[in-house]
Scaffold this active site. Structure first.
Site, PDB file in Angstrom:
ATOM      1  N   ASP A  49       0.842  -1.198   0.000  1.00  0.00           N
ATOM      2  CA  ASP A  49       0.000   0.000   0.000  1.00  0.00           C
ATOM      3  C   ASP A  49       0.882   1.256   0.000  1.00  0.00           C
ATOM      4  O   ASP A  49       0.375   2.374  -0.045  1.00  0.00           O
ATOM      5  CB  ASP A  49      -1.003  -0.009   1.165  1.00  0.00           C
ATOM      6  CG  ASP A  49      -0.350  -0.107   2.518  1.00  0.00           C
ATOM      7  OD1 ASP A  49       0.900  -0.197   2.586  1.00  0.00           O
ATOM      8  OD2 ASP A  49      -1.083  -0.096   3.527  1.00  0.00           O
ATOM      9  N   SER A  50       2.219   1.062  -0.025  1.00  0.00           N
ATOM     10  CA  SER A  50       3.139   2.182  -0.274  1.00  0.00           C
ATOM     11  C   SER A  50       2.888   2.754  -1.672  1.00  0.00           C
ATOM     12  O   SER A  50       3.391   3.832  -1.990  1.00  0.00           O
ATOM     13  CB  SER A  50       4.596   1.731  -0.119  1.00  0.00           C
ATOM     14  OG  SER A  50       4.836   0.543  -0.849  1.00  0.00           O
TER      15      SER A  50
ATOM     16  N   ASP B 151      -1.049  -6.057  -0.205  1.00  0.00           N
ATOM     17  CA  ASP B 151      -1.515  -5.451   1.050  1.00  0.00           C
ATOM     18  C   ASP B 151      -3.021  -5.255   1.042  1.00  0.00           C
ATOM     19  O   ASP B 151      -3.577  -4.713   0.067  1.00  0.00           O
ATOM     20  CB  ASP B 151      -0.880  -4.060   1.222  1.00  0.00           C
ATOM     21  CG  ASP B 151       0.406  -4.100   2.016  1.00  0.00           C
ATOM     22  OD1 ASP B 151       0.597  -5.041   2.809  1.00  0.00           O
ATOM     23  OD2 ASP B 151       1.221  -3.174   1.844  1.00  0.00           O
TER      24      ASP B 151
ATOM     25  N   LYS C 266      -1.349  -9.434   2.720  1.00  0.00           N
ATOM     26  CA  LYS C 266      -0.622  -9.004   3.926  1.00  0.00           C
ATOM     27  C   LYS C 266      -1.505  -8.053   4.721  1.00  0.00           C
ATOM     28  O   LYS C 266      -2.175  -7.198   4.129  1.00  0.00           O
ATOM     29  CB  LYS C 266       0.701  -8.341   3.546  1.00  0.00           C
ATOM     30  CG  LYS C 266       1.463  -7.754   4.746  1.00  0.00           C
ATOM     31  CD  LYS C 266       2.914  -7.452   4.435  1.00  0.00           C
ATOM     32  CE  LYS C 266       3.184  -6.140   3.773  1.00  0.00           C
ATOM     33  NZ  LYS C 266       2.740  -4.952   4.501  1.00  0.00           N
TER      34      LYS C 266
ATOM     35  N   GLU D 145      -1.600  -5.617   8.473  1.00  0.00           N
ATOM     36  CA  GLU D 145      -0.800  -5.035   9.551  1.00  0.00           C
ATOM     37  C   GLU D 145      -1.465  -5.274  10.902  1.00  0.00           C
ATOM     38  O   GLU D 145      -2.642  -4.950  11.073  1.00  0.00           O
ATOM     39  CB  GLU D 145      -0.654  -3.514   9.339  1.00  0.00           C
ATOM     40  CG  GLU D 145       0.172  -3.163   8.114  1.00  0.00           C
ATOM     41  CD  GLU D 145       0.356  -1.658   7.931  1.00  0.00           C
ATOM     42  OE1 GLU D 145      -0.040  -0.872   8.833  1.00  0.00           O
ATOM     43  OE2 GLU D 145       0.896  -1.259   6.885  1.00  0.00           O
TER      44      GLU D 145
ATOM     45  N   GLU E 108       9.009  -4.331  10.501  1.00  0.00           N
ATOM     46  CA  GLU E 108       9.477  -3.038   9.983  1.00  0.00           C
ATOM     47  C   GLU E 108      10.047  -2.172  11.092  1.00  0.00           C
ATOM     48  O   GLU E 108       9.408  -1.955  12.135  1.00  0.00           O
ATOM     49  CB  GLU E 108       8.299  -2.322   9.284  1.00  0.00           C
ATOM     50  CG  GLU E 108       8.712  -0.999   8.671  1.00  0.00           C
ATOM     51  CD  GLU E 108       7.707  -0.430   7.684  1.00  0.00           C
ATOM     52  OE1 GLU E 108       6.712  -1.122   7.345  1.00  0.00           O
ATOM     53  OE2 GLU E 108       7.923   0.722   7.244  1.00  0.00           O
TER      54      GLU E 108
HETATM   55  O1  KIV Z   1       3.584  -1.134   1.640  1.00  0.00           O
HETATM   56  C1  KIV Z   1       4.766  -1.503   1.682  1.00  0.00           C
HETATM   57  O2  KIV Z   1       5.586  -1.178   0.802  1.00  0.00           O
HETATM   58  C2  KIV Z   1       5.185  -2.313   2.816  1.00  0.00           C
HETATM   59  C3  KIV Z   1       6.661  -2.558   2.951  1.00  0.00           C
HETATM   60  C4  KIV Z   1       7.325  -1.362   3.487  1.00  0.00           C
HETATM   61  C5  KIV Z   1       6.934  -3.756   3.782  1.00  0.00           C
HETATM   62  O3  KIV Z   1       4.388  -2.735   3.588  1.00  0.00           O
END
Ligand code: KIV
Length: 279
Positions: free
Chosen positions: A59-60, A98, A128, A130, A197
């Site tokens: 989600d980056s 994510d 994934k 969190e 992280e």
């Molecule tokens: O969204 C992302 O890029 C991440 C990484 C920093 C692990 O969750």
């Protein structure tokens, strides 16, 4: 023996396709896992051909693709769009996506529906999420549908407004103990791997030692089972972000600016196109 020596002595086995079982086998054999983010067809295809083990459609994307300050605004539809672009490009890597903020924290049924949409509409291989104990029910429900889940502990950017900063997490004993407990919960309920992280290297190494599933670090030192970086950061496309843990392998941002500057000047000086570049 130093963990690096173990890795160097293991001969690299080539896998046709990386699966969650392959990652677990890599941990068992002491072979480090290389993971990067990608959000589009072209770059995903390049890093897959280069041999990356895991691609995270993170989600980056909210930051590096859309220019938002945080990861909170990206939607489930947008994540599915990025994930399906990545999936069309890859032959070998495991693709993890994510679940975006707001698509799973509310209740476990919503979490399951979001995970199913990602798997069905993008063709991704895993999701994934969190968090630890607080999202346990959601993870169990997703796992019960046969969807592999990667956990994410330590600095969890979707909770930025709860913590207020992106500084190193779990430096105090109480938070470190809670993180270790959360990692064990994620292992027990059936997650196939965990991202840690921005936490102290010593704590990350302890987690990697005490849980049997692969631990992938970002800013978590080298005592873990693998590493992940944001592709745009390590390629030097995004130069305003320079945390200590980031190694830049290219200065692509500068190279692009130089190339575009040259193109502009060639157009304006009538150098481009030349006789061979026209019909
Ligand atoms: O969204 C992302 O890029 C991440 C990484 C920093 C692990 O969750």
């Amino acid at each position: 023996m130093h963990p690096n020596l173990i890795t160097m002595s293991v001969s690299k086995k080539e896998f046709k396709k990386v699966t969650t079982h392959v990652l677990q086998e890599m941990k068992r054999r002491g072979e480090k896992i290389a993971m990067l983010t990608a959000y589009d067809y072209t770059l995903a295809g390049l890093i897959d051909k280069a041999g990356i083990d895991v691609i995270l459609v993170g989600d980056s994307a909210s930051n590096v693709m859309a220019g938002h300050e945080t990861t909170l605004p990206i939607t489930l539809d947008q994540m599915i769009y990025h994930a399906s672009s990545v999936i069309r490009a890859i032959d070998r890597a495991l693709v993890v996506v994510d679940l975006p903020f707001g698509s799973y924290q509310g209740n476990s049924k919503e979490a399951l529906n979001s995970a199913i949409r990602i798997m069905k509409e993008s063709g991704a291989h895993a999701v994934k999420l969190e968090g630890g104990q607080e999202i346990k029910e959601s993870i169990i429900r997703i796992l019960s549908a046969g969807i592999p889940v990667m956990g994410h502990l330590g600095l969890t950017p979707q909770s930025i407004y709860k913590y207020g900063t992106y500084s190193v997490r779990a430096t105090e004993k109480e938070e470190a103990e809670r993180l270790l407990e959360d990692a064990k919960i994620l292992e027990t309920i059936g997650c196939f791997a965990i991202v840690l992280e921005k936490i102290p290297a010593k704590l990350a190494a302890q987690v990697a030692k005490e849980v049997s599933i692969p631990i992938i670090g970002i800013g978590a030192g080298n005592g873990v089972d693998g590493q992940v970086l944001v592709l745009h950061d390590m390629l030097g496309l995004n130069t305003d972000f320079s945390p200590r843990f980031l190694r830049r392998y290219l200065n692509l941002g500068d190279q692009i600016k130089t190339a575009v500057g040259q193109y502009i000047s060639d157009v304006k000086s009538l150098d481009f196109p030349n006789e061979k570049e026209q019909y």
